[in-house]
Design a protein around this motif. Structure first.
Motif, mmCIF file in Angstrom:
data_model
loop_
_atom_site.group_PDB
_atom_site.id
_atom_site.type_symbol
_atom_site.label_atom_id
_atom_site.label_comp_id
_atom_site.label_asym_id
_atom_site.label_seq_id
_atom_site.Cartn_x
_atom_site.Cartn_y
_atom_site.Cartn_z
ATOM 1 N N LEU A 34 0.701 -1.146 0.028
ATOM 2 C CA LEU A 34 -0.156 -0.038 -0.257
ATOM 3 C C LEU A 34 1.031 1.380 -0.093
ATOM 4 C CD1 LEU A 34 -2.785 1.064 0.218
ATOM 5 C CD2 LEU A 34 -2.690 1.245 2.813
ATOM 6 N N ILE A 35 1.810 1.219 0.824
ATOM 7 C CA ILE A 35 2.818 2.542 0.663
ATOM 8 C C ILE A 35 3.621 2.419 -0.682
ATOM 9 C CG2 ILE A 35 5.082 3.264 1.720
ATOM 10 C CD1 ILE A 35 4.030 2.080 4.280
ATOM 11 N N VAL A 36 3.939 1.633 -1.249
ATOM 12 C CA VAL A 36 4.629 1.761 -2.595
ATOM 13 C C VAL A 36 3.614 2.069 -3.659
ATOM 14 C CG1 VAL A 36 5.431 0.215 -4.313
ATOM 15 C CG2 VAL A 36 6.231 -0.041 -2.201
ATOM 16 N N TYR A 41 1.364 6.749 -6.639
ATOM 17 C CA TYR A 41 0.128 7.637 -7.133
ATOM 18 C C TYR A 41 0.834 9.037 -7.085
ATOM 19 C CZ TYR A 41 -4.429 9.713 -6.834
ATOM 20 O OH TYR A 41 -5.354 10.587 -6.909
ATOM 21 N N MET A 42 1.363 9.310 -6.013
ATOM 22 C CA MET A 42 1.718 10.745 -5.744
ATOM 23 C C MET A 42 2.764 11.159 -6.802
ATOM 24 S SD MET A 42 -0.181 11.642 -3.253
ATOM 25 C CE MET A 42 0.534 13.163 -2.898
ATOM 26 N N SER A 43 3.603 10.195 -7.467
ATOM 27 C CA SER A 43 4.714 10.578 -8.435
ATOM 28 C C SER A 43 4.026 10.956 -9.483
ATOM 29 C CB SER A 43 5.728 9.551 -8.272
ATOM 30 O OG SER A 43 5.230 8.437 -9.156
ATOM 31 N N PHE A 44 2.996 10.542 -9.870
ATOM 32 C CA PHE A 44 2.392 10.879 -11.437
ATOM 33 C C PHE A 44 1.993 12.160 -11.538
ATOM 34 C CE2 PHE A 44 1.515 6.048 -11.213
ATOM 35 C CZ PHE A 44 2.479 5.750 -12.153
ATOM 36 N N ASP A 45 2.314 12.847 -12.464
ATOM 37 C CA ASP A 45 1.782 14.153 -13.036
ATOM 38 C C ASP A 45 0.358 14.129 -13.316
ATOM 39 O OD1 ASP A 45 1.996 16.862 -13.484
ATOM 40 O OD2 ASP A 45 3.035 16.591 -15.310
ATOM 41 N N ASN A 52 0.489 7.591 -18.310
ATOM 42 C CA ASN A 52 0.618 7.696 -16.827
ATOM 43 C C ASN A 52 -0.914 7.817 -16.197
ATOM 44 O OD1 ASN A 52 3.106 8.128 -16.680
ATOM 45 N ND2 ASN A 52 3.486 10.330 -16.604
ATOM 46 N N GLU A 53 -1.920 8.146 -17.140
ATOM 47 C CA GLU A 53 -3.222 8.241 -16.358
ATOM 48 C C GLU A 53 -3.621 6.482 -16.217
ATOM 49 O OE1 GLU A 53 -6.448 9.442 -14.530
ATOM 50 O OE2 GLU A 53 -4.738 10.867 -15.515
ATOM 51 N N LYS A 54 -3.383 5.757 -17.120
ATOM 52 C CA LYS A 54 -3.643 4.513 -16.953
ATOM 53 C C LYS A 54 -2.939 3.915 -15.771
ATOM 54 C CE LYS A 54 -4.795 3.439 -21.756
ATOM 55 N NZ LYS A 54 -4.299 2.940 -22.792
ATOM 56 N N ARG A 55 -1.676 4.000 -15.474
ATOM 57 C CA ARG A 55 -0.708 3.634 -14.476
ATOM 58 C C ARG A 55 -1.601 4.037 -13.219
ATOM 59 N NH1 ARG A 55 5.140 5.079 -16.631
ATOM 60 N NH2 ARG A 55 5.211 3.572 -18.426
ATOM 61 N N LYS A 56 -1.876 5.454 -13.126
ATOM 62 C CA LYS A 56 -2.341 6.183 -11.846
ATOM 63 C C LYS A 56 -3.639 5.363 -11.382
ATOM 64 C CE LYS A 56 -3.576 10.523 -10.053
ATOM 65 N NZ LYS A 56 -3.605 11.822 -10.548
ATOM 66 N N GLU A 57 -4.385 4.863 -12.640
ATOM 67 C CA GLU A 57 -5.707 4.156 -12.232
ATOM 68 C C GLU A 57 -5.358 2.983 -11.561
ATOM 69 O OE1 GLU A 57 -8.130 4.190 -15.783
ATOM 70 O OE2 GLU A 57 -8.482 6.313 -15.859
ATOM 71 N N LYS A 58 -4.189 2.281 -12.205
ATOM 72 C CA LYS A 58 -3.720 0.756 -11.694
ATOM 73 C C LYS A 58 -3.599 1.049 -10.329
ATOM 74 C CE LYS A 58 -2.754 -2.154 -15.629
ATOM 75 N NZ LYS A 58 -1.503 -2.814 -15.978
ATOM 76 N N CYS A 59 -2.723 2.052 -9.881
ATOM 77 C CA CYS A 59 -2.171 2.400 -8.589
ATOM 78 C C CYS A 59 -3.438 2.417 -7.646
ATOM 79 C CB CYS A 59 -1.449 3.550 -8.358
ATOM 80 S SG CYS A 59 0.341 3.299 -9.059
ATOM 81 N N VAL A 60 -4.334 3.299 -7.984
ATOM 82 C CA VAL A 60 -5.740 3.422 -6.942
ATOM 83 C C VAL A 60 -6.358 1.867 -6.838
ATOM 84 C CG1 VAL A 60 -7.762 4.650 -7.124
ATOM 85 C CG2 VAL A 60 -5.932 5.714 -8.043
ATOM 86 N N LYS A 61 -6.534 1.157 -8.216
ATOM 87 C CA LYS A 61 -7.016 0.142 -8.069
ATOM 88 C C LYS A 61 -6.365 -1.064 -7.151
ATOM 89 C CE LYS A 61 -8.049 -4.142 -10.796
ATOM 90 N NZ LYS A 61 -7.789 -4.753 -12.233
ATOM 91 N N TYR A 62 -5.115 -1.328 -7.207
ATOM 92 C CA TYR A 62 -4.194 -1.936 -6.341
ATOM 93 C C TYR A 62 -4.240 -1.618 -4.865
ATOM 94 C CZ TYR A 62 -2.655 -4.388 -10.416
ATOM 95 O OH TYR A 62 -2.414 -5.224 -11.719
ATOM 96 N N ALA A 63 -4.228 -0.103 -4.784
ATOM 97 C CA ALA A 63 -4.227 0.420 -3.258
ATOM 98 C C ALA A 63 -5.737 -0.167 -2.670
ATOM 99 C CB ALA A 63 -3.907 1.898 -3.192
ATOM 100 N N THR A 64 -6.669 -0.022 -3.481
ATOM 101 C CA THR A 64 -7.956 -0.040 -3.042
ATOM 102 C C THR A 64 -7.849 -1.620 -2.480
ATOM 103 O OG1 THR A 64 -8.961 1.540 -4.316
ATOM 104 C CG2 THR A 64 -10.332 -0.172 -3.495
#
Length: 123
Positions: A34-36, A41-45, A52-64
């Motif tokens: 979760l920390i990773v 998530y915070m590092s994406f512009d 990057n938007e797709k990566r950000k969505e994946k980060c949110v999904k995996y964090a959830t």
């Protein structure tokens, strides 16, 4: 002679206690994950829309998912009793006033026999 407590109960208590240790490890792994994902998530512009938007969505999904697993592990840690508690519950189930009375009568009878043997040996 049939045992009062099935020996498999002691084995199951030990297995359940080991399960609690495994849950601590799983919780730690998912907390680190979760920390990773949070750092990712915070590092994406936010101004750049694209890959990057797709990566950000994946980060949110995996964090959830990680948060869900952490909540599940936390609930299981609370719900599963400790080894000492399980032994206390087992003792509370089998140690009754009838059993104590029966054991007391057996002890009194045994002491009486010992006294008789001692008196017989003295004669």
């Amino acid at each position: 002679m049939e045992p009062i407590i099935n020996p498999w109960v002691f084995y199951l208590i030990d297995v359940v206690d080991s399960l609690k240790n495994v849950l601590w490890c799983v919780g730690g792994i998912f907390f680190c994950t979760l920390i990773v994902y949070f750092i990712g998530y915070m590092s994406f512009d936010d101004g750049y829309r694209g890959d990057n938007e797709k990566r950000k969505e994946k980060c949110v999904k995996y964090a959830t998912v990680s948060i869900g697993v952490l909540i599940l592990v936390g609930v299981l840690q609370i719900a599963i009793p400790s080894k000492n508690t399980m032994y206390q519950m087992l003792a509370a189930r089998y140690i009754t006033t009838d059993n104590i009375g029966s054991a007391q009568n057996n002890v009194v009878e045994l002491v009486g026999r010992i006294v008789q043997e001692i008196e017989r040996k003295k004669k």
